[in-house]
Design a protein around this motif. Structure first.
Motif, mmCIF file in Angstrom:
data_model
loop_
_atom_site.group_PDB
_atom_site.id
_atom_site.type_symbol
_atom_site.label_atom_id
_atom_site.label_comp_id
_atom_site.label_asym_id
_atom_site.label_seq_id
_atom_site.Cartn_x
_atom_site.Cartn_y
_atom_site.Cartn_z
ATOM 1 N N TRP A 1 0.858 -1.194 0.000
ATOM 2 C CA TRP A 1 0.000 0.000 0.000
ATOM 3 C C TRP A 1 0.892 1.241 0.000
ATOM 4 N N ARG A 2 1.158 1.778 -1.224
ATOM 5 C CA ARG A 2 2.101 2.881 -1.378
ATOM 6 C C ARG A 2 1.413 4.218 -1.100
ATOM 7 N N ALA A 3 2.216 5.234 -0.942
ATOM 8 C CA ALA A 3 1.670 6.582 -0.731
ATOM 9 C C ALA A 3 0.744 6.960 -1.882
ATOM 10 N N GLU A 4 1.088 6.549 -3.109
ATOM 11 C CA GLU A 4 0.261 6.874 -4.283
ATOM 12 C C GLU A 4 -1.104 6.187 -4.190
ATOM 13 N N ASP A 5 -1.121 4.948 -3.683
ATOM 14 C CA ASP A 5 -2.393 4.236 -3.509
ATOM 15 C C ASP A 5 -3.268 4.972 -2.487
ATOM 16 N N LEU A 6 -2.628 5.411 -1.418
ATOM 17 C CA LEU A 6 -3.344 6.132 -0.372
ATOM 18 C C LEU A 6 -3.929 7.431 -0.932
ATOM 19 N N ALA A 7 -3.127 8.139 -1.719
ATOM 20 C CA ALA A 7 -3.592 9.404 -2.307
ATOM 21 C C ALA A 7 -4.787 9.151 -3.226
ATOM 22 N N ALA A 8 -4.730 8.077 -4.001
ATOM 23 C CA ALA A 8 -5.837 7.753 -4.910
ATOM 24 C C ALA A 8 -7.090 7.375 -4.110
ATOM 25 N N TRP A 9 -6.893 6.636 -3.036
ATOM 26 C CA TRP A 9 -8.010 6.249 -2.150
ATOM 27 C C TRP A 9 -8.702 7.499 -1.615
ATOM 28 N N HIS A 10 -7.908 8.465 -1.166
ATOM 29 C CA HIS A 10 -8.464 9.716 -0.650
ATOM 30 C C HIS A 10 -9.162 10.522 -1.749
ATOM 31 N N ALA A 11 -8.493 10.633 -2.902
ATOM 32 C CA ALA A 11 -9.028 11.472 -3.983
ATOM 33 C C ALA A 11 -10.408 10.959 -4.417
ATOM 34 N N ALA A 12 -10.566 9.631 -4.482
ATOM 35 C CA ALA A 12 -11.837 9.051 -4.924
ATOM 36 C C ALA A 12 -12.981 9.439 -3.995
ATOM 37 N N GLN A 13 -12.653 9.805 -2.747
ATOM 38 C CA GLN A 13 -13.704 10.120 -1.773
ATOM 39 C C GLN A 13 -13.819 11.616 -1.493
ATOM 40 N N GLY A 14 -13.189 12.411 -2.349
ATOM 41 C CA GLY A 14 -13.368 13.859 -2.251
ATOM 42 C C GLY A 14 -12.347 14.583 -1.402
ATOM 43 N N PHE A 15 -11.345 13.861 -0.874
ATOM 44 C CA PHE A 15 -10.306 14.544 -0.095
ATOM 45 C C PHE A 15 -9.415 15.356 -1.027
ATOM 46 N N GLN A 16 -8.930 16.502 -0.524
ATOM 47 C CA GLN A 16 -7.999 17.329 -1.282
ATOM 48 C C GLN A 16 -6.591 17.247 -0.721
ATOM 49 N N ALA A 17 -6.456 16.728 0.502
ATOM 50 C CA ALA A 17 -5.131 16.577 1.118
ATOM 51 C C ALA A 17 -5.239 15.570 2.253
ATOM 52 N N SER A 18 -4.099 14.951 2.586
ATOM 53 C CA SER A 18 -4.074 14.065 3.753
ATOM 54 C C SER A 18 -2.686 14.056 4.365
ATOM 55 N N TYR A 19 -2.626 14.088 5.689
ATOM 56 C CA TYR A 19 -1.366 13.794 6.373
ATOM 57 C C TYR A 19 -1.151 12.290 6.306
ATOM 58 N N VAL A 20 0.113 11.878 6.215
ATOM 59 C CA VAL A 20 0.451 10.460 6.276
ATOM 60 C C VAL A 20 1.170 10.235 7.592
ATOM 61 N N THR A 21 0.579 9.367 8.424
ATOM 62 C CA THR A 21 1.056 9.210 9.799
ATOM 63 C C THR A 21 1.313 7.735 10.073
ATOM 64 N N ASP A 22 2.431 7.231 9.544
ATOM 65 C CA ASP A 22 2.776 5.830 9.799
ATOM 66 C C ASP A 22 3.255 5.669 11.239
#
Ligand SMILES: [Zn+2]
Length: 394
Positions: free
Chosen positions: A145-166
Motif C-alpha cells: 500500500w504505497r503513498a500513491e495508492d493512499l492518495a488515490a483512495w483519498h481522492a476518490a472520496q473527495g479529499f484534497q489533502a491528507s497527512y500520512v502518519t505511519d
C-alpha cells in the motif's frame, strides 16, 4: 405472498425504514446535518446500491459489533439452510452456502474495488482533509500500500489533502497527485498514540515511554519542532481517560473525536461530548481520522478545514451517521441493528435501486420455465417480452 416471503419482507423493511430516516452525513460536533457538505454517490454506486450499501455497512463496524454480526448471521443462515426441506445433501450445501456468503461479503468489503461515494462541499475556501492515515511503512499497513495508492483512495472520496502518519516512521515523500500528501508520523508512547503533523524530526521514544508525565512531554517537543500533536483514538479513551486535563496542560493541540478504525469507531457520543466540551473551553482542534491502513474502500469521516479560523472552529468533522451510531448501540444487537441503520440511512435513489433489483428478481423467478430451460438471463428477457404482449391494448 407465500411464494416470496423474503422479497416482500425486504420491500416492507425498505419502505418502513424510510419513515425513520437517518441523514447520510452528520456534523460530529453539532450533531446536525451539515449545511455545506453533501455525499455524492456515483451512478454505478447507486445502480449497484444493494451491494454498495451492504459493503459500506460492513466497513463501519466496531470490533465487538462485527463479531456479533458475523456470529448472528452465520448461525441464522446455517440453521435456515439446514432446516429447509430437501435431501440431506441439499440441506448440508445450503447450511454452508449462507455462512460462506457472509464471509465473502466481509472479504469484499475489505478488498473489492468498487465505486465509492465522495464528499462535495459548497464552500471553495475549505480544504477537505484527512489527518491520520497509513501506508505499508506501518507494521500493520496493507502490504504494497504505497503513498500513491493512499492518495488515490483519498481522492476518490473527495479529499484534497491528507497527512500520512505511519507508526513511528516519519513520512516525507513529495506526493502532489492526485492529492497532496502532507508530512507526519504517529508516535506510540506510553499506551498513547500521538499523531504529529508537520515537519517532524526523529525522537528517542524511550524518553517518553516511562509514564504518563513523560509521555505528555512529547507535546512540548513537537512544538519545538514546529509540529502539532493530536491525541489519537482509541488510546486516550482506553488508557488515559482520567488524564485529559493533563493533556491540555501539557499542550496537546487537539483530539480525534471520530476515528474509523474498528477499535475506535465505537467511541460513544456521551464521551465525545465531554471531549468536545474540553476542546471548546481551551480552543483546541477536534478532528476526524480515517486511520486508513489500506483495507476497506470507504472512509467514515471527512474534515472541512478553514484556513481563516483557529483552534476549535478551524475544523468541521463530517461523519457517516451509521459510523457515529456504532458507539450508541449495544454490541450484541449488531446482527439486526446494523442492517436497520443501513436501511434507515438510504437515500431515495438508493432505495429505488434496491426496490428495482427486488422486482427484477421477483419477475425473473415468477415466470414459469419451459421444460429444459436453464436459469439464464434469457428467461428474464422473455418474461419482460411476455409482460409487453399481455398488456391490455387501448
Ligand atoms: Zn493510526
Amino acid at each position: 405472498m407465500r411464494r416470496h416471503p423474503i422479497a416482500l419482507a425486504l420491500l416492507a423493511l425498505l419502505l418502513g425504514s424510510a419513515l425513520q430516516p437517518l441523514p447520510g452525513l452528520v456534523d460530529a460536533v453539532t450533531g446536525t446535518v451539515p449545511a455545506g457538505a453533501d455525499l455524492v454517490r456515483p451512478i454505478a454506486y447507486t445502480v449497484l446500491a444493494p451491494l454498495s450499501n451492504v459493503l459500506d455497512t460492513l466497513t463501519f463496524l466496531s470490533v465487538q459489533r462485527a463479531e456479533a454480526l458475523l456470529v448472528g448471521w452465520v448461525l441464522a443462515l446455517a440453521l435456515w439452510g439446514a432446516l429447509r426441506r430437501g435431501t440431506l445433501g441439499q440441506r448440508i450445501r445450503r447450511a454452508l452456502l449462507g455462512p460462506l456468503t457472509i464471509v465473502l461479503l466481509g472479504v469484499a468489503a475489505v478488498l473489492l474495488p468498487r465505486p465509492v461515494p465522495w464528499l462535495a462541499t459548497s464552500d471553495p475556501s475549505v480544504t477537505v482533509i484527512d489527518y491520520h492515515a497509513h501506508t505499508a511503512a506501518s507494521h500493520d499497513g496493507r502490504p504494497g500500500w504505497r503513498a500513491e495508492d493512499l492518495a488515490a483512495w483519498h481522492a476518490a472520496q473527495g479529499f484534497q489533502a491528507s497527512y500520512v502518519t505511519d507508526h513511528n516512521v516519519i513520512f516525507n515523500q513529495p506526493v502532489d497527485e492526485p492529492i497532496r500528501l502532507l508530512p507526519g508520523v504517529e508516535w506510540s508512547v506510553y499506551a498513547q498514540h500521538v499523531v504529529a503533523l508537520g515537519a517532524v524530526a526523529p525522537i528517542d521514544r524511550g524518553v517518553y515511554n516511562r509514564d504518563t508525565r513523560a509521555m505528555l512531554g512529547l507535546f512540548a517537543e513537537l512544538h519545538r519542532q514546529g509540529a502539532l500533536g493530536l491525541a489519537s483514538l482509541p488510546e486516550y479513551w482506553e488508557h488515559h481517560w482520567g488524564d485529559l486535563n493533563d493533556f491540555v496542560a501539557a499542550g496537546v493541540d487537539g483530539f480525534e473525536v471520530v476515528n474509523c478504525a474498528p477499535r475506535a469507531i465505537g467511541f460513544p457520543a456521551s464521551l465525545r461530548a465531554q471531549v468536545l466540551q474540553l476542546a471548546a473551553q481551551h480552543d483546541l482542534l477536534v478532528v476526524g481520522a480515517s486511520d486508513n491502513h489500506g483495507w476497506g474502500k470507504v472512509t467514515c469521516v471527512w474534515n472541512l478545514s478553514s484556513p481563516s479560523a483557529h483552534g476549535y472552529r478551524a475544523n468541521h468533522v463530517i461523519a457517516r451517521s451509521i459510523a457515529l451510531a456504532q458507539g450508541d448501540w449495544e454490541g450484541w444487537t449488531a446482527a439486526y441493528t446494523q442492517p436497520w441503520l443501513m436501511l434507515r440511512s438510504l437515500s431515495w435513489s438508493e432505495r429505488s435501486s434496491w426496490i428495482t433489483w427486488i422486482l427484477v428478481i421477483l419477475i425473473y423467478r415468477a415466470v414459469p420455465r419451459r421444460a429444459g430451460d436453464s436459469a439464464g438471463i434469457g428467461i428474464l428477457a422473455r418474461s419482460l417480452e411476455l409482460f409487453k404482449v399481455r398488456r391490455p391494448e387501448g
